[in-house]
Design a protein around this motif. Structure first.
Motif, PDB file in Angstrom:
ATOM      1  N   GLY A  15      -9.585  -1.763  11.613  1.00 55.21           N
ATOM      2  CA  GLY A  15     -10.109  -2.734  10.649  1.00 55.21           C
ATOM      3  C   GLY A  15      -8.989  -3.426   9.887  1.00 55.21           C
ATOM      4  O   GLY A  15      -9.014  -4.641   9.700  1.00 55.21           O
ATOM      5  N   GLU A  16      -7.999  -2.646   9.449  1.00 51.85           N
ATOM      6  CA  GLU A  16      -6.846  -3.222   8.755  1.00 51.85           C
ATOM      7  C   GLU A  16      -6.137  -4.230   9.659  1.00 51.85           C
ATOM      8  O   GLU A  16      -5.803  -5.336   9.234  1.00 51.85           O
ATOM      9  N   LYS A  17      -5.916  -3.820  10.887  1.00 52.02           N
ATOM     10  CA  LYS A  17      -5.218  -4.674  11.849  1.00 52.02           C
ATOM     11  C   LYS A  17      -5.967  -5.993  12.067  1.00 52.02           C
ATOM     12  O   LYS A  17      -5.363  -7.070  12.084  1.00 52.02           O
ATOM     13  N   GLU A  18      -7.279  -5.910  12.197  1.00 47.09           N
ATOM     14  CA  GLU A  18      -8.098  -7.104  12.413  1.00 47.09           C
ATOM     15  C   GLU A  18      -8.042  -8.044  11.208  1.00 47.09           C
ATOM     16  O   GLU A  18      -7.870  -9.258  11.353  1.00 47.09           O
ATOM     17  N   TYR A  19      -8.193  -7.511   9.999  1.00 45.10           N
ATOM     18  CA  TYR A  19      -8.175  -8.360   8.809  1.00 45.10           C
ATOM     19  C   TYR A  19      -6.800  -8.952   8.557  1.00 45.10           C
ATOM     20  O   TYR A  19      -6.686 -10.099   8.126  1.00 45.10           O
ATOM     21  N   LEU A  20      -5.746  -8.203   8.833  1.00 41.00           N
ATOM     22  CA  LEU A  20      -4.399  -8.752   8.692  1.00 41.00           C
ATOM     23  C   LEU A  20      -4.191  -9.914   9.664  1.00 41.00           C
ATOM     24  O   LEU A  20      -3.611 -10.937   9.304  1.00 41.00           O
TER      25      LEU A  20
ATOM     26  N   VAL B 181       0.853  -1.192   0.000  1.00 36.10           N
ATOM     27  CA  VAL B 181       0.000   0.000   0.000  1.00 36.10           C
ATOM     28  C   VAL B 181       0.888   1.241   0.000  1.00 36.10           C
ATOM     29  O   VAL B 181       2.013   1.215   0.480  1.00 36.10           O
ATOM     30  N   ILE B 182       0.354   2.313  -0.560  1.00 34.88           N
ATOM     31  CA  ILE B 182       1.064   3.583  -0.549  1.00 34.88           C
ATOM     32  C   ILE B 182       0.358   4.507   0.422  1.00 34.88           C
ATOM     33  O   ILE B 182      -0.847   4.728   0.321  1.00 34.88           O
ATOM     34  N   GLY B 183       1.116   5.033   1.355  1.00 38.95           N
ATOM     35  CA  GLY B 183       0.560   5.936   2.357  1.00 38.95           C
ATOM     36  C   GLY B 183      -0.058   5.166   3.508  1.00 38.95           C
ATOM     37  O   GLY B 183      -0.308   3.972   3.425  1.00 38.95           O
ATOM     38  N   ASN B 184      -0.269   5.874   4.590  1.00 37.45           N
ATOM     39  CA  ASN B 184      -0.849   5.218   5.754  1.00 37.45           C
ATOM     40  C   ASN B 184      -2.309   5.628   5.927  1.00 37.45           C
ATOM     41  O   ASN B 184      -2.751   6.618   5.379  1.00 37.45           O
TER      42      ASN B 184
ATOM     43  N   ILE C 127       6.128   0.734  -6.653  1.00 37.55           N
ATOM     44  CA  ILE C 127       5.521  -0.583  -6.431  1.00 37.55           C
ATOM     45  C   ILE C 127       6.261  -1.654  -7.225  1.00 37.55           C
ATOM     46  O   ILE C 127       6.578  -2.720  -6.700  1.00 37.55           O
ATOM     47  N   LEU C 128       6.555  -1.366  -8.490  1.00 40.82           N
ATOM     48  CA  LEU C 128       7.260  -2.351  -9.314  1.00 40.82           C
ATOM     49  C   LEU C 128       8.638  -2.693  -8.761  1.00 40.82           C
ATOM     50  O   LEU C 128       9.110  -3.824  -8.909  1.00 40.82           O
ATOM     51  N   SER C 129       9.258  -1.751  -8.083  1.00 44.23           N
ATOM     52  CA  SER C 129      10.576  -2.021  -7.500  1.00 44.23           C
ATOM     53  C   SER C 129      10.492  -3.035  -6.356  1.00 44.23           C
ATOM     54  O   SER C 129      11.504  -3.613  -5.972  1.00 44.23           O
ATOM     55  N   LYS C 130       9.305  -3.255  -5.826  1.00 42.50           N
ATOM     56  CA  LYS C 130       9.109  -4.197  -4.721  1.00 42.50           C
ATOM     57  C   LYS C 130       8.647  -5.576  -5.186  1.00 42.50           C
ATOM     58  O   LYS C 130       8.464  -6.476  -4.383  1.00 42.50           O
ATOM     59  N   LEU C 131       8.458  -5.748  -6.500  1.00 40.59           N
ATOM     60  CA  LEU C 131       7.961  -7.009  -7.052  1.00 40.59           C
ATOM     61  C   LEU C 131       9.071  -7.795  -7.724  1.00 40.59           C
ATOM     62  O   LEU C 131      10.072  -7.236  -8.164  1.00 40.59           O
ATOM     63  N   ARG C 132       8.844  -9.103  -7.814  1.00 38.92           N
ATOM     64  CA  ARG C 132       9.743  -9.981  -8.546  1.00 38.92           C
ATOM     65  C   ARG C 132       9.055 -10.414  -9.836  1.00 38.92           C
ATOM     66  O   ARG C 132       7.827 -10.349  -9.944  1.00 38.92           O
ATOM     67  N   ALA C 133       9.819 -10.882 -10.800  1.00 38.78           N
ATOM     68  CA  ALA C 133       9.269 -11.271 -12.106  1.00 38.78           C
ATOM     69  C   ALA C 133       8.236 -12.390 -11.982  1.00 38.78           C
ATOM     70  O   ALA C 133       7.266 -12.421 -12.740  1.00 38.78           O
ATOM     71  N   GLN C 134       8.402 -13.299 -11.025  1.00 36.00           N
ATOM     72  CA  GLN C 134       7.489 -14.440 -10.900  1.00 36.00           C
ATOM     73  C   GLN C 134       6.251 -14.138 -10.048  1.00 36.00           C
ATOM     74  O   GLN C 134       5.389 -14.985  -9.892  1.00 36.00           O
TER      75      GLN C 134
ATOM     76  N   THR D 280       2.536 -10.595   4.218  1.00 37.90           N
ATOM     77  CA  THR D 280       3.439  -9.480   4.483  1.00 37.90           C
ATOM     78  C   THR D 280       2.719  -8.195   4.122  1.00 37.90           C
ATOM     79  O   THR D 280       2.144  -8.088   3.037  1.00 37.90           O
ATOM     80  N   TYR D 281       2.727  -7.242   5.027  1.00 37.23           N
ATOM     81  CA  TYR D 281       2.099  -5.934   4.808  1.00 37.23           C
ATOM     82  C   TYR D 281       3.221  -4.927   4.635  1.00 37.23           C
ATOM     83  O   TYR D 281       4.030  -4.727   5.529  1.00 37.23           O
ATOM     84  N   LEU D 282       3.288  -4.317   3.457  1.00 39.03           N
ATOM     85  CA  LEU D 282       4.346  -3.362   3.152  1.00 39.03           C
ATOM     86  C   LEU D 282       3.707  -2.009   2.864  1.00 39.03           C
ATOM     87  O   LEU D 282       2.998  -1.854   1.867  1.00 39.03           O
ATOM     88  N   GLU D 283       3.940  -1.069   3.755  1.00 33.06           N
ATOM     89  CA  GLU D 283       3.389   0.277   3.606  1.00 33.06           C
ATOM     90  C   GLU D 283       4.476   1.200   3.077  1.00 33.06           C
ATOM     91  O   GLU D 283       5.484   1.423   3.733  1.00 33.06           O
ATOM     92  N   LEU D 284       4.276   1.708   1.872  1.00 30.95           N
ATOM     93  CA  LEU D 284       5.237   2.613   1.248  1.00 30.95           C
ATOM     94  C   LEU D 284       4.844   4.050   1.559  1.00 30.95           C
ATOM     95  O   LEU D 284       3.653   4.370   1.610  1.00 30.95           O
ATOM     96  N   PRO D 285       5.807   4.924   1.747  1.00 30.81           N
ATOM     97  CA  PRO D 285       5.475   6.309   2.104  1.00 30.81           C
ATOM     98  C   PRO D 285       4.889   7.088   0.931  1.00 30.81           C
ATOM     99  O   PRO D 285       5.177   6.789  -0.232  1.00 30.81           O
TER     100      PRO D 285
END
Length: 82
Positions: free
Chosen positions: A19-24, A7-10, A60-67, A34-39
């Motif tokens: 709600g986020e905390k409960e669903y996670l 996700v981008i931003g908090n 976002i693409l910098s955090k992904l792998r090809a597979q 894994t929950y990754l919050e980007l600034p």
């Protein structure tokens, strides 16, 4: 299967944070999550929407792998798979 939620931003509203905390917590019982919050970008207010989307996309693409199997969720509830 591992799931990475990027996700981008908090979330600033307390009930949404709860709600986020409960669903996670719930999802972690079923998968490796894994929950990754980007600034947010600091200069985003000065940018056009197109530039903001482009910069967020690069981040976002910098955090992904090809597979990785990617599902994009937008603010309107639509999903796009890639």
């Amino acid at each position: 299967m591992a799931v990475k939620l990027i996700v981008i931003g908090n979330t600033s509203t307390s009930y949404l944070k709860e709600g986020e905390k409960e669903y996670l917590k719930r999802l972690n019982k079923y998968t490796n999550l894994t929950y990754l919050e980007l600034p947010n970008f600091k200069q985003a207010g000065k940018w056009t929407i197109d530039r903001l989307k482009k910069e967020e996309g690069k981040l976002i693409l910098s955090k992904l792998r090809a597979q990785d199997y990617v599902i994009l969720l937008d603010e309107n509830g639509k999903a796009v798979t890639m």
